[in-house]
Design a protein around this motif. Sequence first.
Motif, PDB file in Angstrom:
ATOM      1  N   GLN A  72       0.841  -1.191   0.000  1.00 34.70           N
ATOM      2  CA  GLN A  72       0.000   0.000   0.000  1.00 34.70           C
ATOM      3  C   GLN A  72       0.878   1.243   0.000  1.00 34.70           C
ATOM      4  O   GLN A  72       1.896   1.285   0.687  1.00 34.70           O
ATOM      5  CB  GLN A  72      -0.862  -0.013   1.266  1.00 34.70           C
ATOM      6  N   ILE A  73       0.466   2.229  -0.798  1.00 34.28           N
ATOM      7  CA  ILE A  73       1.171   3.515  -0.766  1.00 34.28           C
ATOM      8  C   ILE A  73       0.111   4.600  -0.664  1.00 34.28           C
ATOM      9  O   ILE A  73      -0.750   4.703  -1.531  1.00 34.28           O
ATOM     10  CB  ILE A  73       2.029   3.707  -2.037  1.00 34.28           C
ATOM     11  N   ILE A  74       0.141   5.371   0.419  1.00 36.06           N
ATOM     12  CA  ILE A  74      -0.918   6.371   0.594  1.00 36.06           C
ATOM     13  C   ILE A  74      -0.369   7.732   1.034  1.00 36.06           C
ATOM     14  O   ILE A  74       0.652   7.811   1.698  1.00 36.06           O
ATOM     15  CB  ILE A  74      -1.973   5.926   1.631  1.00 36.06           C
ATOM     16  N   ALA A  75      -1.115   8.755   0.647  1.00 38.71           N
ATOM     17  CA  ALA A  75      -0.737  10.105   1.050  1.00 38.71           C
ATOM     18  C   ALA A  75      -1.275  10.364   2.447  1.00 38.71           C
ATOM     19  O   ALA A  75      -2.406  10.013   2.771  1.00 38.71           O
ATOM     20  CB  ALA A  75      -1.326  11.108   0.072  1.00 38.71           C
ATOM     21  N   GLU A  76      -0.411  10.934   3.278  1.00 41.83           N
ATOM     22  CA  GLU A  76      -0.892  11.362   4.584  1.00 41.83           C
ATOM     23  C   GLU A  76      -0.334  12.762   4.807  1.00 41.83           C
ATOM     24  O   GLU A  76       0.857  12.931   5.042  1.00 41.83           O
ATOM     25  CB  GLU A  76      -0.436  10.396   5.674  1.00 41.83           C
ATOM     26  N   GLY A  77      -1.201  13.753   4.655  1.00 42.27           N
ATOM     27  CA  GLY A  77      -0.728  15.135   4.712  1.00 42.27           C
ATOM     28  C   GLY A  77       0.326  15.357   3.640  1.00 42.27           C
ATOM     29  O   GLY A  77       0.157  14.941   2.495  1.00 42.27           O
ATOM     30  N   PRO A  78       1.468  15.953   4.011  1.00 43.10           N
ATOM     31  CA  PRO A  78       2.509  16.235   3.032  1.00 43.10           C
ATOM     32  C   PRO A  78       3.405  15.013   2.737  1.00 43.10           C
ATOM     33  O   PRO A  78       4.384  15.135   2.014  1.00 43.10           O
ATOM     34  CB  PRO A  78       3.324  17.337   3.708  1.00 43.10           C
ATOM     35  N   TYR A  79       3.106  13.892   3.319  1.00 41.57           N
ATOM     36  CA  TYR A  79       3.948  12.690   3.151  1.00 41.57           C
ATOM     37  C   TYR A  79       3.291  11.651   2.250  1.00 41.57           C
ATOM     38  O   TYR A  79       2.067  11.545   2.217  1.00 41.57           O
ATOM     39  CB  TYR A  79       4.200  12.028   4.502  1.00 41.57           C
ATOM     40  N   ILE A  80       4.139  10.884   1.585  1.00 38.54           N
ATOM     41  CA  ILE A  80       3.619   9.682   0.920  1.00 38.54           C
ATOM     42  C   ILE A  80       4.199   8.489   1.671  1.00 38.54           C
ATOM     43  O   ILE A  80       5.419   8.268   1.677  1.00 38.54           O
ATOM     44  CB  ILE A  80       4.071   9.581  -0.547  1.00 38.54           C
ATOM     45  N   ASN A  81       3.309   7.767   2.322  1.00 39.23           N
ATOM     46  CA  ASN A  81       3.754   6.649   3.153  1.00 39.23           C
ATOM     47  C   ASN A  81       3.610   5.322   2.411  1.00 39.23           C
ATOM     48  O   ASN A  81       2.629   5.084   1.731  1.00 39.23           O
ATOM     49  CB  ASN A  81       2.924   6.576   4.432  1.00 39.23           C
ATOM     50  N   ALA A  82       4.599   4.477   2.595  1.00 35.39           N
ATOM     51  CA  ALA A  82       4.572   3.187   1.911  1.00 35.39           C
ATOM     52  C   ALA A  82       4.616   2.046   2.922  1.00 35.39           C
ATOM     53  O   ALA A  82       5.352   2.108   3.908  1.00 35.39           O
ATOM     54  CB  ALA A  82       5.764   3.089   0.961  1.00 35.39           C
ATOM     55  N   PHE A  83       3.802   1.059   2.657  1.00 35.48           N
ATOM     56  CA  PHE A  83       3.788  -0.157   3.484  1.00 35.48           C
ATOM     57  C   PHE A  83       4.440  -1.272   2.687  1.00 35.48           C
ATOM     58  O   PHE A  83       3.987  -1.599   1.592  1.00 35.48           O
ATOM     59  CB  PHE A  83       2.344  -0.549   3.827  1.00 35.48           C
ATOM     60  N   LEU A  84       5.501  -1.827   3.249  1.00 37.04           N
ATOM     61  CA  LEU A  84       6.192  -2.906   2.534  1.00 37.04           C
ATOM     62  C   LEU A  84       5.285  -4.126   2.435  1.00 37.04           C
ATOM     63  O   LEU A  84       4.481  -4.393   3.340  1.00 37.04           O
ATOM     64  CB  LEU A  84       7.478  -3.281   3.270  1.00 37.04           C
ATOM     65  N   HIS A  85       5.443  -4.845   1.356  1.00 41.51           N
ATOM     66  CA  HIS A  85       4.716  -6.098   1.187  1.00 41.51           C
ATOM     67  C   HIS A  85       5.432  -7.158   2.007  1.00 41.51           C
ATOM     68  O   HIS A  85       6.526  -7.600   1.659  1.00 41.51           O
ATOM     69  CB  HIS A  85       4.699  -6.471  -0.291  1.00 41.51           C
ATOM     70  N   LYS A  86       4.833  -7.539   3.131  1.00 42.49           N
ATOM     71  CA  LYS A  86       5.556  -8.322   4.126  1.00 42.49           C
ATOM     72  C   LYS A  86       6.116  -9.629   3.578  1.00 42.49           C
ATOM     73  O   LYS A  86       7.283  -9.956   3.794  1.00 42.49           O
ATOM     74  CB  LYS A  86       4.671  -8.596   5.337  1.00 42.49           C
ATOM     75  N   GLU A  87       5.283 -10.389   2.884  1.00 40.98           N
ATOM     76  CA  GLU A  87       5.777 -11.692   2.404  1.00 40.98           C
ATOM     77  C   GLU A  87       6.997 -11.537   1.494  1.00 40.98           C
ATOM     78  O   GLU A  87       7.991 -12.228   1.654  1.00 40.98           O
ATOM     79  CB  GLU A  87       4.693 -12.459   1.638  1.00 40.98           C
ATOM     80  N   THR A  88       6.871 -10.582   0.573  1.00 41.17           N
ATOM     81  CA  THR A  88       7.976 -10.382  -0.361  1.00 41.17           C
ATOM     82  C   THR A  88       9.246  -9.983   0.385  1.00 41.17           C
ATOM     83  O   THR A  88      10.331 -10.516   0.149  1.00 41.17           O
ATOM     84  CB  THR A  88       7.620  -9.267  -1.370  1.00 41.17           C
ATOM     85  N   VAL A  89       9.072  -9.044   1.306  1.00 45.29           N
ATOM     86  CA  VAL A  89      10.239  -8.563   2.050  1.00 45.29           C
ATOM     87  C   VAL A  89      10.823  -9.677   2.917  1.00 45.29           C
ATOM     88  O   VAL A  89      12.031  -9.922   2.918  1.00 45.29           O
ATOM     89  CB  VAL A  89       9.857  -7.337   2.913  1.00 45.29           C
ATOM     90  N   ASN A  90       9.951 -10.365   3.652  1.00 42.71           N
ATOM     91  CA  ASN A  90      10.419 -11.477   4.486  1.00 42.71           C
ATOM     92  C   ASN A  90      11.258 -12.441   3.666  1.00 42.71           C
ATOM     93  O   ASN A  90      12.359 -12.838   4.059  1.00 42.71           O
ATOM     94  CB  ASN A  90       9.232 -12.279   5.038  1.00 42.71           C
ATOM     95  N   GLN A  91      10.694 -12.803   2.538  1.00 41.37           N
ATOM     96  CA  GLN A  91      11.364 -13.810   1.724  1.00 41.37           C
ATOM     97  C   GLN A  91      12.727 -13.303   1.231  1.00 41.37           C
ATOM     98  O   GLN A  91      13.735 -13.986   1.344  1.00 41.37           O
ATOM     99  CB  GLN A  91      10.471 -14.178   0.537  1.00 41.37           C
ATOM    100  N   GLN A  92      12.725 -12.073   0.757  1.00 38.40           N
ATOM    101  CA  GLN A  92      13.989 -11.531   0.242  1.00 38.40           C
ATOM    102  C   GLN A  92      15.043 -11.395   1.335  1.00 38.40           C
ATOM    103  O   GLN A  92      16.200 -11.757   1.145  1.00 38.40           O
ATOM    104  CB  GLN A  92      13.742 -10.164  -0.408  1.00 38.40           C
ATOM    105  N   VAL A  93      14.613 -10.875   2.480  1.00 39.79           N
ATOM    106  CA  VAL A  93      15.584 -10.653   3.561  1.00 39.79           C
ATOM    107  C   VAL A  93      16.139 -11.990   4.055  1.00 39.79           C
ATOM    108  O   VAL A  93      17.357 -12.163   4.185  1.00 39.79           O
ATOM    109  CB  VAL A  93      14.925  -9.887   4.732  1.00 39.79           C
ATOM    110  N   LEU A  94      15.250 -12.926   4.308  1.00 42.99           N
ATOM    111  CA  LEU A  94      15.721 -14.207   4.843  1.00 42.99           C
ATOM    112  C   LEU A  94      16.627 -14.919   3.846  1.00 42.99           C
ATOM    113  O   LEU A  94      17.669 -15.455   4.213  1.00 42.99           O
ATOM    114  CB  LEU A  94      14.527 -15.097   5.217  1.00 42.99           C
TER     115      LEU A  94
END
Length: 563
Positions: A72-94
């Motif tokens: 998910q990537i959403i605007a919050e006020g003057p920021y654009i906040n991004a939520f990492l895709h957990k499974e993808t990140v978990n897999q890549q990091v591990l």
Amino acid sequence: MHFNKEYAKLISEQLNETLPLEEVENLIETPKHEKQGDLAFPCFILAKKWRKSPQHIAKELMGKLQSPLFEQIIAEGPYINAFLHKETVNQQVLKQIMEQGRDYGSWEFGNGKNTVIDFSSPNIAKPFSMGHLRSTVIGNALANIAEKCGFKTIRINHLGDWGTQFGKLIVAYKRWGSEEQVKRNPIKELLSLYVQFHTEAEKDQQLEEEARRWFKKLEDGDEEAQQLWLWFRKESLHEFTKIYDLLHVHFDSYHGEAFYNDKMEETVKKLIDLELLERSDGAQIVDLKEFDLPPCLIQKSDGATLYATRDLTAALYRYEQYHFEKAFYVVGQEQSLHFQQVFRVLEKMGYTWAKSMTHIPFGFILKNGKKMSTRKGKVVLLEAVIEEAIKLAKQNIEEKNPHLPMKDAVAHMVGVGAIIFHDLKHEKQNHIEFSLEEMLKFEGNTGPYVQYTYARACSILRKAEHTEWQESITGHIEPEGWAIVKQLMLFPTVIQTSFYRYEPSEIAKYLFQLAQNFNKYYAHVKILHNGPNQADRLALVKAITIVLEEGLHLLGIEAPKQM
Ligand code: ARG
């Protein structure tokens, strides 16, 4: 894993080259609260350039940013906040940590260039002090960290083995000393001879003069003086080596102050040629008014050289030998002025590399709030302190795990690890209270706690029936594991920061938090439970062992597989 970079790329693609990629990456922040996402990009700079409100830009850009890495990537006020895709990140990091093993977190920015680290550097015929212990522990960790960043290191023990005190020692030994006693207990005996010299010299003025003559003889290579000096040096070094062996610290060079005895004339000549030497009260000095510093004393009126002369000469020699990219001096804060002076003199001599030298100061060790001192017989024998720590560690282990194999080896790792961790968990400039009891606790922010967590994780891996799990990592991890993966991801950055800040405590702090997070996870999740995603849980545990072991190793601490 550099998700910041990935996020920066994604944003940058939408900016029509308004900002260079690097700048976008530097702007990326971590939001204060987890519910705001994992990464945030502030739009203020774009607002200036595009003459629109940052809120508006955030909203506009948000819809255009899409990548499988982010759920998910959403605007919050003057920021654009991004939520990492957990499974993808978990897999890549591990997967990355499994692949790289102990190399995970390494950098190459050192480019194989030389970093010279001057640390420990105790004084011959004097006890190894608590200050020298700090220098040893901090210097060793910094050297390990520099290597992890791709530097080659040269570890130098700049022994305090020269100076007028050796004239005094020779006089005292010749008058009151005994060979046998020195052999039996070198440091203690030599120190008490030195103390005796000062008491007697108050009554007998002649002694000082005699000592000066003997030091002059030593400088001129007189045989008797040389032999006595060599012998004092050998006996002292033998004692110091016991401490280095206990700590598993090694040096590439033991060139101490004496080594520069025949090289200082040239330094003085260079200073004369550059017209930097001035006479002041009979002594030779380099004026440092322009830097708001007192003058640097190079030569006394009787021609004797000084500590600073030897450090200048050592710096010149080291540059010639190693062409260092960086030179560190890990020495207590009470010598700050000395190093400022030495660096400034080199600068005045026109050596641009003087800018790459850094004094790395640290605070005192306190006992009940007072500085632990080695003066006036209040000698703390460091070797005994370390051995006591090992003994206490052994008692703790006997209580907790009486059937542990190789108890002595483990007690050594734990006792020494406790002392090192206790030192390095504090920002180095702080004074630290020395309490064996505190540092040896198995709970709380201690070395044994981190080691114990490591051993616990190792034991889980030993118990796992499923051994071929490495192939089946999917990235599906319980929510409790997410905090850990995010932390594992940070390890390389923590190493880089600790290098640039000369601050091993960054790593110590990180390891403690990782250990805490793992213990929380362990309390909530059945790791060996045979259901789905066991491979991922095991991979997570394995990754934790790799990072804990490597982190401890960087601090100079061993990690016991059982404890
Ligand atoms: N021997 C000195 C002391 O114990 C420390 C030497 C530090 N290194 C240096 N290059 N000056 O105070």
